[in-house]
Design a protein around this motif. Structure first.
Motif, short mmCIF file in Angstrom:
data_model
loop_
_atom_site.label_atom_id
_atom_site.label_comp_id
_atom_site.label_asym_id
_atom_site.label_seq_id
_atom_site.Cartn_x
_atom_site.Cartn_y
_atom_site.Cartn_z
N GLN A 134 0.82 -1.21 0.00
CA GLN A 134 0.00 0.00 0.00
C GLN A 134 0.86 1.26 0.00
O GLN A 134 0.51 2.25 -0.65
CB GLN A 134 -0.94 -0.02 1.21
N THR A 156 0.16 3.96 -2.95
CA THR A 156 -0.35 5.30 -2.69
C THR A 156 0.54 6.38 -3.30
O THR A 156 0.09 7.52 -3.49
CB THR A 156 -0.49 5.55 -1.18
N TRP A 190 -2.12 -2.34 -5.46
CA TRP A 190 -3.02 -2.04 -4.35
C TRP A 190 -4.10 -3.10 -4.22
O TRP A 190 -4.46 -3.50 -3.11
CB TRP A 190 -3.65 -0.66 -4.54
N SER A 239 -2.72 -5.86 -2.43
CA SER A 239 -2.61 -5.58 -1.00
C SER A 239 -3.93 -5.82 -0.27
O SER A 239 -3.93 -6.22 0.89
CB SER A 239 -2.14 -4.14 -0.78
N GLN A 248 -4.56 4.95 4.39
CA GLN A 248 -4.11 5.24 3.03
C GLN A 248 -3.70 6.70 2.90
O GLN A 248 -2.72 7.03 2.21
CB GLN A 248 -5.21 4.91 2.02
#
Length: 305
Positions: free
Chosen positions: A28, A32, A55, A58, A222
């Motif tokens: 992540q 991000t 992602w 994840s 996040q």
């Protein structure tokens, strides 16, 4: 709760869950950085992230980690399970090293030793146990709930008004609080399933609170992972605040017990300080390795001629 169930089910499930969460944090953190920064609690961030395969991968590891955490909470007290999840920062540093094609270096080893030694000492001294997984009759839920709610509100206000370190630490604090509360409420849900079957939680408000608090905490995490070089202290804050809040919920709401004599409390404080030092080292080293992964991923190919 039988000691054999705690030893052979809850502990392995908690450690494997920590490994899943550690891998998820690595993926992540990388994902991000591939999308535009967003405002706090902007759900469009999740929409943009959903377009990134790393992602999405994840999320699979998060689901696996949550499933293992539920199993651990079903068979062990939260005052045991949440501290064990601290090892997720160790697994995150190891996975970062592997993805960067590095050996597990001295800093990771030292941080891991401090983290594991502090955690082991705390659990040996605290001797966590007790509780039924239900909110105790006569338990004064409101003061702790108000205190935690106020802490999250203040953190969100700070995150909205400031940039840089104050924003990062505020986001991390709010994330850790919500994760700890979610773990406590999941413990209640697992107890409801054990006593009344799979449909029992749908007759109580706790499940629906989990469905609100948990996703908010995830979205805040996040937001936190987008904060560049300041991720190391943020991970350390989340990793510390989550189990602290979980233990507070377990003791204050669920009637779980830890040893609290003055000599034991002093030993627990030292053990926690050692574990926090290890967490900080691991978070810092893991973040540096993740930046190296990103640089490798975006290094342009050499030109010839």
């Amino acid at each position: 709760m039988q000691a054999s169930s705690i030893l052979f089910v809850a502990v392995p499930a908690a450690v494997l869950g920590a490994a899943s969460f550690g891998l998820a944090s690595v993926l992540q953190h990388r994902a991000t950085k591939l999308v535009a920064p967003s405002r706090t609690l902007d759900p469009r961030l999740l929409v943009r992230l959903a377009r990134r395969p790393v992602w999405v991968l994840s999320i699979g590891t998060v689901i696996a980690g949550l499933a293992l955490q539920v199993v651990a909470l079903a068979f062990g007290p939260i005052v045991l399970v949440q501290p064990l999840l601290v090892t997720g920062v160790l697994f995150g540093a190891v996975f970062s090293a592997l993805l960067a094609h590095r050996r597990v270096d001295r800093m990771i080893v030292l941080g891991a030793l401090a983290c594991v030694a502090g955690l082991a000492a705390f659990l040996l001294l605290a001797r966590p146990g007790g509780g039924t997984g239900t909110i105790e009759a006569g338990a004064d839920v409101l003061p702790l709930a108000l205190a935690l709610g106020l802490l999250v509100l203040v953190a969100l206000v700070v995150a909205g008004r400031f940039d840089g370190p104050p924003r990062v630490l505020a986001l991390a604090t709010a994330t850790g609080v919500l994760y700890g509360v979610t773990a406590g409420l999941i413990k209640v849900v697992t107890a409801q399933i054990r006593t009344g079957g799979i449909a029992e939680p749908f007759h109580h408000p706790v499940l629906y609170v989990v469905c609100v608090v948990g996703p908010i905490g995830f979205l805040l995490s996040q937001n936190t992972f987008q904060q560049g070089a300041l991720v190391a202290p943020a991970l350390a804050v989340i990793t510390v605040v989550d189990p602290v809040v979980g233990v507070a919920v377990g003791v204050g709401w669920l009637g779980e017990q830890v040893a609290t004599t003055p000599p034991v409390l002093a030993g627990e404080a030292v053990a926690v300080a050692v574990a926090i030092a290890g967490i900080v080292v691991l978070a810092h080293r893991g973040t540096r390795l993740r930046h190296e992964i990103e640089q490798q991923a975006y290094t342009p190919p050499p030109t010839w001629g």
